[in-house]
Design a protein around this motif. Structure first.
Motif, PDB file in Angstrom:
ATOM      1  N   THR A   4      -9.133  -6.729 -15.553  1.00  0.00           N
ATOM      2  CA  THR A   4      -7.737  -6.677 -15.104  1.00  0.00           C
ATOM      3  C   THR A   4      -6.816  -6.781 -16.318  1.00  0.00           C
ATOM      4  N   PHE A   5      -7.094  -7.722 -17.204  1.00  0.00           N
ATOM      5  CA  PHE A   5      -6.280  -7.872 -18.415  1.00  0.00           C
ATOM      6  C   PHE A   5      -6.332  -6.627 -19.288  1.00  0.00           C
ATOM      7  N   ASP A  75       5.182  -5.372  -7.181  1.00  0.00           N
ATOM      8  CA  ASP A  75       5.297  -3.928  -7.008  1.00  0.00           C
ATOM      9  C   ASP A  75       3.952  -3.291  -6.693  1.00  0.00           C
ATOM     10  N   LEU A  76       2.853  -4.022  -6.972  1.00  0.00           N
ATOM     11  CA  LEU A  76       1.511  -3.496  -6.787  1.00  0.00           C
ATOM     12  C   LEU A  76       0.543  -4.666  -6.657  1.00  0.00           C
ATOM     13  N   VAL A  77      -0.436  -4.526  -5.763  1.00  0.00           N
ATOM     14  CA  VAL A  77      -1.498  -5.520  -5.619  1.00  0.00           C
ATOM     15  C   VAL A  77      -2.785  -4.882  -6.128  1.00  0.00           C
ATOM     16  N   VAL A  78      -3.418  -5.509  -7.141  1.00  0.00           N
ATOM     17  CA  VAL A  78      -4.638  -4.971  -7.736  1.00  0.00           C
ATOM     18  C   VAL A  78      -5.757  -6.000  -7.697  1.00  0.00           C
ATOM     19  N   THR A  81     -12.436  -6.836  -7.901  1.00  0.00           N
ATOM     20  CA  THR A  81     -13.497  -7.513  -7.167  1.00  0.00           C
ATOM     21  C   THR A  81     -14.824  -6.764  -7.226  1.00  0.00           C
ATOM     22  N   LEU A  82     -15.892  -7.534  -7.239  1.00  0.00           N
ATOM     23  CA  LEU A  82     -17.233  -6.941  -7.242  1.00  0.00           C
ATOM     24  C   LEU A  82     -17.693  -6.611  -5.830  1.00  0.00           C
ATOM     25  N   GLY A  83     -16.940  -7.042  -4.826  1.00  0.00           N
ATOM     26  CA  GLY A  83     -17.294  -6.765  -3.440  1.00  0.00           C
ATOM     27  C   GLY A  83     -16.486  -7.617  -2.485  1.00  0.00           C
ATOM     28  N   GLU A  84     -16.245  -7.101  -1.315  1.00  0.00           N
ATOM     29  CA  GLU A  84     -15.477  -7.807  -0.286  1.00  0.00           C
ATOM     30  C   GLU A  84     -16.205  -7.717   1.047  1.00  0.00           C
ATOM     31  N   GLY A  85     -16.234  -8.835   1.767  1.00  0.00           N
ATOM     32  CA  GLY A  85     -16.707  -8.801   3.149  1.00  0.00           C
ATOM     33  C   GLY A  85     -15.551  -8.381   4.024  1.00  0.00           C
ATOM     34  N   TRP A  86     -14.507  -9.194   3.994  1.00  0.00           N
ATOM     35  CA  TRP A  86     -13.220  -8.802   4.593  1.00  0.00           C
ATOM     36  C   TRP A  86     -12.201  -8.979   3.501  1.00  0.00           C
ATOM     37  N   GLY A  87     -11.505  -7.959   3.136  1.00  0.00           N
ATOM     38  CA  GLY A  87     -10.585  -8.019   2.012  1.00  0.00           C
ATOM     39  C   GLY A  87      -9.269  -8.679   2.362  1.00  0.00           C
ATOM     40  N   LEU A  88      -9.171  -9.994   2.129  1.00  0.00           N
ATOM     41  CA  LEU A  88      -7.943 -10.705   2.468  1.00  0.00           C
ATOM     42  C   LEU A  88      -6.774 -10.247   1.607  1.00  0.00           C
ATOM     43  N   SER A  89      -6.968 -10.172   0.278  1.00  0.00           N
ATOM     44  CA  SER A  89      -5.838  -9.806  -0.582  1.00  0.00           C
ATOM     45  C   SER A  89      -5.384  -8.369  -0.341  1.00  0.00           C
ATOM     46  N   VAL A  90      -6.306  -7.454  -0.069  1.00  0.00           N
ATOM     47  CA  VAL A  90      -5.890  -6.078   0.211  1.00  0.00           C
ATOM     48  C   VAL A  90      -5.117  -6.021   1.523  1.00  0.00           C
ATOM     49  N   THR A  91      -5.541  -6.804   2.505  1.00  0.00           N
ATOM     50  CA  THR A  91      -4.842  -6.834   3.790  1.00  0.00           C
ATOM     51  C   THR A  91      -3.472  -7.485   3.646  1.00  0.00           C
ATOM     52  N   GLU A  92      -3.405  -8.549   2.852  1.00  0.00           N
ATOM     53  CA  GLU A  92      -2.101  -9.194   2.611  1.00  0.00           C
ATOM     54  C   GLU A  92      -1.150  -8.228   1.908  1.00  0.00           C
ATOM     55  N   GLY A  93      -1.682  -7.465   0.943  1.00  0.00           N
ATOM     56  CA  GLY A  93      -0.846  -6.481   0.265  1.00  0.00           C
ATOM     57  C   GLY A  93      -0.301  -5.444   1.230  1.00  0.00           C
ATOM     58  N   MET A  94      -1.176  -4.923   2.088  1.00  0.00           N
ATOM     59  CA  MET A  94      -0.746  -3.942   3.080  1.00  0.00           C
ATOM     60  C   MET A  94       0.263  -4.541   4.059  1.00  0.00           C
ATOM     61  N   SER A  95       0.053  -5.796   4.443  1.00  0.00           N
ATOM     62  CA  SER A  95       0.931  -6.455   5.413  1.00  0.00           C
ATOM     63  C   SER A  95       2.319  -6.722   4.853  1.00  0.00           C
ATOM     64  N   THR A  96       2.446  -6.770   3.528  1.00  0.00           N
ATOM     65  CA  THR A  96       3.756  -6.973   2.907  1.00  0.00           C
ATOM     66  C   THR A  96       4.311  -5.669   2.331  1.00  0.00           C
ATOM     67  N   MET A  97       3.700  -4.554   2.747  1.00  0.00           N
ATOM     68  CA  MET A  97       4.148  -3.214   2.378  1.00  0.00           C
ATOM     69  C   MET A  97       4.146  -2.985   0.860  1.00  0.00           C
ATOM     70  N   PRO A  99       1.811  -1.310  -2.393  1.00  0.00           N
ATOM     71  CA  PRO A  99       0.671  -0.434  -2.679  1.00  0.00           C
ATOM     72  C   PRO A  99      -0.509  -1.271  -3.169  1.00  0.00           C
ATOM     73  N   VAL A 100      -1.713  -0.836  -2.820  1.00  0.00           N
ATOM     74  CA  VAL A 100      -2.924  -1.565  -3.200  1.00  0.00           C
ATOM     75  C   VAL A 100      -3.838  -0.676  -4.023  1.00  0.00           C
ATOM     76  N   LEU A 101      -4.411  -1.265  -5.071  1.00  0.00           N
ATOM     77  CA  LEU A 101      -5.325  -0.579  -5.978  1.00  0.00           C
ATOM     78  C   LEU A 101      -6.564  -1.457  -6.122  1.00  0.00           C
ATOM     79  N   PHE A 102      -7.678  -1.019  -5.520  1.00  0.00           N
ATOM     80  CA  PHE A 102      -8.890  -1.816  -5.464  1.00  0.00           C
ATOM     81  C   PHE A 102     -10.109  -0.956  -5.796  1.00  0.00           C
TER      82      PHE A 102
END
Length: 201
Positions: A4-5, A75-78, A81-97, A99-102
């Motif tokens: 990420t850095f 402005d962007l949620v990135v 992750t090496l894997g997600e069962g249920w993607g909480l951060s991606v869902t939170e990003g979508m819920s706050t409108m 863009p998500v980059l995963f």
């Protein structure tokens, strides 16, 4: 986190008025974030930030209101992750409108959409240089690492294509599952499994 850095460093060189905020404790599972960032040439509280030590951690989180402010200020949620069962951060990003980059791995393909209908994917696990094995604690599974250059390129694309971003963000927001929907799906799956168990007996 190091990837990420590294990706942000490339993006930040072209767009210096940007800030990376990492919602994780400074001493995270992956290592010391401050040392990682310094190794990448990024300065704390100038180029990037994370919660002050002692204010956030596994047993000391933030309220929903504070987390909501973090997302709404972004402005962007990135994620790398090496894997997600249920993607909480991606869902939170979508819920706050936002863009998500995963990475294109595990459940994220279903959540974002095979054809990137609700966000963008980072190439991951494309070759032997982008694979890691974490060991017995992770069942010796091979995990995909993201391509840093692809991540930086996608960050720039999202930054420079506001109309496309708006379209995807609105689609993601309208299609994002709520926790009630998720619970109903699980209840349905458990009911089906229970019926199969009864038939087998």
């Amino acid at each position: 986190m190091i990837r990420t850095f590294l990706a942000f460093k490339q993006f930040h060189a072209k767009y210096p008025n940007t800030l990376l905020f990492i919602l994780a404790q400074a001493q995270d599972v992956g290592g010391d974030l401050v040392q990682m960032a310094e190794g990448c040439g990024l300065t704390w509280d100038k180029d990037w930030a994370c919660p002050q030590p002692g204010t956030y951690g596994a047993s000391q989180g933030y309220s929903i209101e504070v987390v909501n402010k973090f997302y709404n200020a972004s402005d962007l949620v990135v994620s790398t992750t090496l894997g997600e069962g249920w993607g909480l951060s991606v869902t939170e990003g979508m819920s706050t409108m936002k863009p998500v980059l995963f990475p294109k791995n595990t459940s994220l393909v279903e959540i974002i959409g095979e054809n990137e209908e609700r966000g963008w994917f980072i190439k991951s696990g494309a070759d032997d240089d982008h694979i890691i094995r974490l060991g017995p604690g992770d069942n010796n599974q091979l995990r995909p690492l993201v391509d840093v250059y692809d991540m930086a390129s996608k960050m720039e694309y999202i930054y420079t294509h506001p109309e496309e971003v708006r379209t995807k963000v609105e689609r993601a927001y309208s299609e994002v599952w709520t926790w009630n929907d998720v619970c109903k799906e699980w209840i349905s799956l458990f009911d089906q499994a229970w019926k199969k168990v009864q038939v087998m007996r």
